[in-house]
Write an enzyme that holds these catalytic residues in place. Structure first.
Site, PDB file in Angstrom:
ATOM      1  N   GLY A 184       0.791  -1.239   0.000  1.00  0.00           N
ATOM      2  CA  GLY A 184       0.000   0.000   0.000  1.00  0.00           C
ATOM      3  C   GLY A 184       0.818   1.281   0.000  1.00  0.00           C
ATOM      4  O   GLY A 184       0.281   2.351   0.295  1.00  0.00           O
ATOM      5  N   SER A 185       2.095   1.202  -0.357  1.00  0.00           N
ATOM      6  CA  SER A 185       2.899   2.443  -0.331  1.00  0.00           C
ATOM      7  C   SER A 185       2.442   3.429  -1.411  1.00  0.00           C
ATOM      8  O   SER A 185       2.466   4.642  -1.186  1.00  0.00           O
ATOM      9  CB  SER A 185       4.389   2.131  -0.463  1.00  0.00           C
ATOM     10  OG  SER A 185       4.711   1.680  -1.756  1.00  0.00           O
ATOM     11  N   ASN A 186       1.999   2.921  -2.550  1.00  0.00           N
ATOM     12  CA  ASN A 186       1.470   3.839  -3.575  1.00  0.00           C
ATOM     13  C   ASN A 186       0.149   4.451  -3.127  1.00  0.00           C
ATOM     14  O   ASN A 186      -0.102   5.635  -3.349  1.00  0.00           O
ATOM     15  CB  ASN A 186       1.319   3.129  -4.928  1.00  0.00           C
ATOM     16  CG  ASN A 186       2.647   3.033  -5.649  1.00  0.00           C
ATOM     17  OD1 ASN A 186       3.121   4.015  -6.217  1.00  0.00           O
ATOM     18  ND2 ASN A 186       3.277   1.870  -5.596  1.00  0.00           N
ATOM     19  N   MET A 243      -3.373  -7.176  -7.365  1.00  0.00           N
ATOM     20  CA  MET A 243      -2.810  -8.300  -8.093  1.00  0.00           C
ATOM     21  C   MET A 243      -3.877  -9.295  -8.578  1.00  0.00           C
ATOM     22  O   MET A 243      -3.750 -10.512  -8.399  1.00  0.00           O
ATOM     23  CB  MET A 243      -1.744  -8.999  -7.243  1.00  0.00           C
ATOM     24  CG  MET A 243      -0.620  -8.064  -6.810  1.00  0.00           C
ATOM     25  SD  MET A 243       0.068  -7.044  -8.148  1.00  0.00           S
ATOM     26  CE  MET A 243       1.671  -7.817  -8.335  1.00  0.00           C
ATOM     27  N   ASN A 260      -3.389   1.822 -14.113  1.00  0.00           N
ATOM     28  CA  ASN A 260      -2.520   0.904 -13.357  1.00  0.00           C
ATOM     29  C   ASN A 260      -1.084   1.411 -13.393  1.00  0.00           C
ATOM     30  O   ASN A 260      -0.682   2.087 -14.338  1.00  0.00           O
ATOM     31  CB  ASN A 260      -2.579  -0.494 -13.985  1.00  0.00           C
ATOM     32  CG  ASN A 260      -1.738  -1.517 -13.224  1.00  0.00           C
ATOM     33  OD1 ASN A 260      -1.755  -1.565 -12.001  1.00  0.00           O
ATOM     34  ND2 ASN A 260      -0.978  -2.337 -13.947  1.00  0.00           N
ATOM     35  N   HIS A 279       2.933  -0.095 -13.099  1.00  0.00           N
ATOM     36  CA  HIS A 279       3.693  -1.341 -13.150  1.00  0.00           C
ATOM     37  C   HIS A 279       5.182  -1.019 -13.060  1.00  0.00           C
ATOM     38  O   HIS A 279       5.652  -0.094 -13.724  1.00  0.00           O
ATOM     39  CB  HIS A 279       3.368  -2.092 -14.443  1.00  0.00           C
ATOM     40  CG  HIS A 279       4.045  -3.422 -14.504  1.00  0.00           C
ATOM     41  ND1 HIS A 279       3.602  -4.502 -13.766  1.00  0.00           N
ATOM     42  CD2 HIS A 279       5.152  -3.826 -15.158  1.00  0.00           C
ATOM     43  CE1 HIS A 279       4.421  -5.531 -13.983  1.00  0.00           C
ATOM     44  NE2 HIS A 279       5.362  -5.145 -14.824  1.00  0.00           N
TER      45      HIS A 279
END
Ligand code: GAR
Length: 177
Positions: free
Chosen positions: A12-14, A82, A97, A99
């Site tokens: 959850g850092s983003n 994911m 998204n 990546h």
């Protein structure tokens, strides 16, 4: 303000970087909900940050579809979610998204490690609109990172720094376009 919903499955850092960006005025959006598909650290961050949270159950895809219909966000943001979204969801919502590689190289799981073990000298991050594939869909933004001589841990750290810096900014620009 435009409304966004964030989907996560992991650290959850983003997610946290996006929340902080809204509080610093870098991202002008209202975060309606964090949605997860399993117990994960992102949920702890939501609690701490005061963002409401829903964990999907076994029938996750149908539940997510109904929830998104109800919340009607302007943008759905995948931040380490994911799972592959079914066409019913992909075709009904605008979804972005992030990546941790220069797509189309190294899609799927553990992309940073895949790239590192392949021995590439340049990797990076990709932000793209989501279609039914695994890490496919129109590319919005990429940033390259030279990694020659770095350890895997150093590469991971640098990639996450890039993600946390650019994802909020790119979301802001999508919401304004
Ligand atoms: C991020 O590095 C993101 O790019 C990646 O998962 C990580 C989640 O970190 N996503 C993918 O690999 C998508 N295929 P976080 O939970 O700390 O935000």
């Amino acid at each position: 303000l435009p409304n966004i919903v964030i989907l996560a499955s992991g650290n959850g850092s983003n997610f946290e970087a996006i929340v902080n960006a809204t509080r610093k005025g870098i991202l002008n959006a209202n975060i309606l909900r964090l949605i997860t598909n399993k117990k994960c650290f992102a949920e702890e961050r939501a609690k701490k940050l005061g963002i409401s949270h829903t964990r999907l159950k076994d029938n996750w895809a149908e539940e997510l579809f109904v929830l998104l219909k109800e919340l009607a966000p302007d943008l759905v943001v995948l931040a380490g979610f994911m799972k592959i979204l079914p066409s019913k969801i992909v075709n009904n919502f605008k979804i972005v998204n992030i990546h941790p590689s220069l797509l189309p190289a190294f899609p799927g799981k553990d992309a940073i490690k895949q790239a590192y073990e392949y021995g590439v000298k340049v990797t990076g991050i990709t932000i793209h609109f989501v279609d039914e594939g695994v890490d496919t869909g129109p590319i919005i933004f990429q940033k390259a990172l030279e990694i020659d001589g770095l350890t895997l841990e150093e590469v991971e750290k640098e990639i996450h720094k890039l993600e946390h810096k650019h994802y909020p900014q790119v979301i802001e620009s999508i919401l304004n376009s």
